[in-house]
Write an enzyme that holds these catalytic residues in place. Structure first.
Site, mmCIF file in Angstrom:
data_model
loop_
_atom_site.group_PDB
_atom_site.id
_atom_site.type_symbol
_atom_site.label_atom_id
_atom_site.label_comp_id
_atom_site.label_asym_id
_atom_site.label_seq_id
_atom_site.Cartn_x
_atom_site.Cartn_y
_atom_site.Cartn_z
ATOM 1 C CG ASN A 1 -1.822 1.158 1.221
ATOM 2 O OD1 ASN A 1 -1.949 2.002 0.221
ATOM 3 N ND2 ASN A 1 -2.511 1.550 2.490
ATOM 4 C CD GLU B 1 -3.934 -2.812 6.867
ATOM 5 O OE1 GLU B 1 -2.940 -2.933 6.395
ATOM 6 O OE2 GLU B 1 -4.692 -1.599 6.711
ATOM 7 C CE LYS C 1 0.056 3.396 4.672
ATOM 8 N NZ LYS C 1 -0.163 3.483 5.877
ATOM 9 C CB SER D 1 4.438 -2.140 11.879
ATOM 10 O OG SER D 1 3.999 -1.007 12.065
ATOM 11 C CD GLU E 1 -3.176 5.516 6.453
ATOM 12 O OE1 GLU E 1 -3.057 5.617 5.171
ATOM 13 O OE2 GLU E 1 -2.358 4.881 7.067
ATOM 14 N N GLY F 1 1.601 1.723 10.481
ATOM 15 C CA GLY F 1 2.590 2.900 10.502
ATOM 16 C C GLY F 1 3.332 3.396 11.967
ATOM 17 C CG HIS G 1 -6.088 1.908 4.525
ATOM 18 N ND1 HIS G 1 -5.753 2.583 5.603
ATOM 19 C CD2 HIS G 1 -5.047 1.139 4.550
ATOM 20 C CE1 HIS G 1 -4.243 2.526 6.067
ATOM 21 N NE2 HIS G 1 -3.970 1.249 5.230
HETATM 22 C C1 PEP Z 1 -1.015 -0.033 5.646
HETATM 23 O O1 PEP Z 1 -1.292 1.148 5.244
HETATM 24 O O2 PEP Z 1 -1.906 -0.635 5.275
HETATM 25 C C2 PEP Z 1 -0.101 -0.496 6.571
HETATM 26 C C3 PEP Z 1 -0.149 -1.700 6.977
HETATM 27 O O3 PEP Z 1 0.958 0.215 6.629
HETATM 28 P P1 PEP Z 1 2.378 -0.210 7.606
HETATM 29 O O4 PEP Z 1 2.895 -1.410 6.990
HETATM 30 O O5 PEP Z 1 3.257 0.789 7.255
HETATM 31 O O6 PEP Z 1 2.141 -0.247 9.005
#
Ligand code: PEP
Length: 257
Positions: free
Chosen positions: A10, A172, A12, A218, A101, A178, A99
């Site tokens: 992803n 998630e 972003k 992460s 976000e 993040g 997502h």
């Molecule tokens: C994401 O944006 O879906 C995500 C899991 O980000 P990260 O791996 O940076 O935590």
């Protein structure tokens, strides 16, 4: 039942077109025989719209390019939005939807996520449906309640025809996205198993076994092997680590086994 692992990046709101081209130059070299790799592990990238054509052309054999959002109407007065028709026209294979976000900053509701799932599936595009609890919800012991509610409210918007199509769930935990904090393989597996149970309830046991449930939060080259060993962790949705060809290629090769 063996499910092909899926590693989805992803990106972003990252990368210029030149940076995306450079990424795939390195990534394809590091992965080696892409066609061979993508036969056993699916590889996908959710990318910004300015990169659709660059990524579709540069990503390599079998790699799927996804959007990070989609509108559920086919066309109309929806300034700033993209439809499933447009994603198909651009050569994409699906979209990340729901997502955290987008839920947090753009007020995306479970109902809207469900309508997007429905629209993608009816267009034979792959929906990657994100669910996950906040830190406060986990600490209150509400993880399963929250994830079940997100899944079921979205599913209520999905028609019988759309339900028959392939989809992916990405678990998630918001507190892990993040932040450098990762759910332990045991914490993630516990929720994935609960989601598998929901899939069984709504789709029957045989179909439930075919649906990929990704972990996101992460995930990195250092921790993906342990997470991917769990029986119900069928891959990852990867933010930060998917921006670096060295890291993401290692993760893809780990998933290949
Ligand atoms: C994401 O944006 O879906 C995500 C899991 O980000 P990260 O791996 O940076 O935590």
């Amino acid at each position: 039942m063996s499910r092909n692992k899926l590693l989805a990046g992803n990106w972003k709101m990252h990368k210029t077109r030149a940076e995306a081209s450079e990424f795939f130059r390195s990534f394809t070299k590091l992965v080696g025989n892409m066609a061979d790799v993508t036969r056993s592990v699916e590889v996908a990238f959710g990318v910004p719209a300015t990169l659709f054509d660059v990524c579709v052309n540069a990503a390599g054999a079998g790699v799927k390019i996804l959007a990070q959002n989609v509108h559920y109407e086919k066309q109309g007065a929806f300034t700033g939005e993209l439809s499933t028709v447009m994603l198909q026209d651009a050569g994409l294979q699906g979209s990340i939807i729901g997502h955290s976000e987008r839920r947090q900053y753009f007020a995306e509701t479970d109902q809207a996520v469900g309508k997007k799932w429905n629209a993608l599936s009816l267009s034979s595009l792959l929906p990657v449906v994100c669910v996950g609890e906040t830190k406060a919800e986990r600490e209150a012991g509400e993880t399963n309640i929250v994830v079940k509610k997100q899944f079921e409210l979205a599913l209520a918007e999905v028609s019988a025809d759309a339900k028959a199509k392939d989809f992916v769930i990405a678990y998630e935990p918001v507190w892990a996205i993040g932040t450098g904090l990762t759910a332990t393989p045991e914490q993630a597996e516990e929720v994935h198993l609960m989601i598998r149970g929901l899939l069984t309830t709504h789709f029957g046991a045989a179909r439930a076994e075919t649906v990929r449930i990704l972990y996101g939060g992460s995930m990195s080259a250092a921790n993906c092997a342990e997470l991917l060993k769990k029986p119900n962790i069928d891959g990852g949705l990867v933010g930060g680590a998917s921006l670096k060809p060295e890291d993401f290629s290692k993760m893809v090769l780990t998933a290949k086994g």
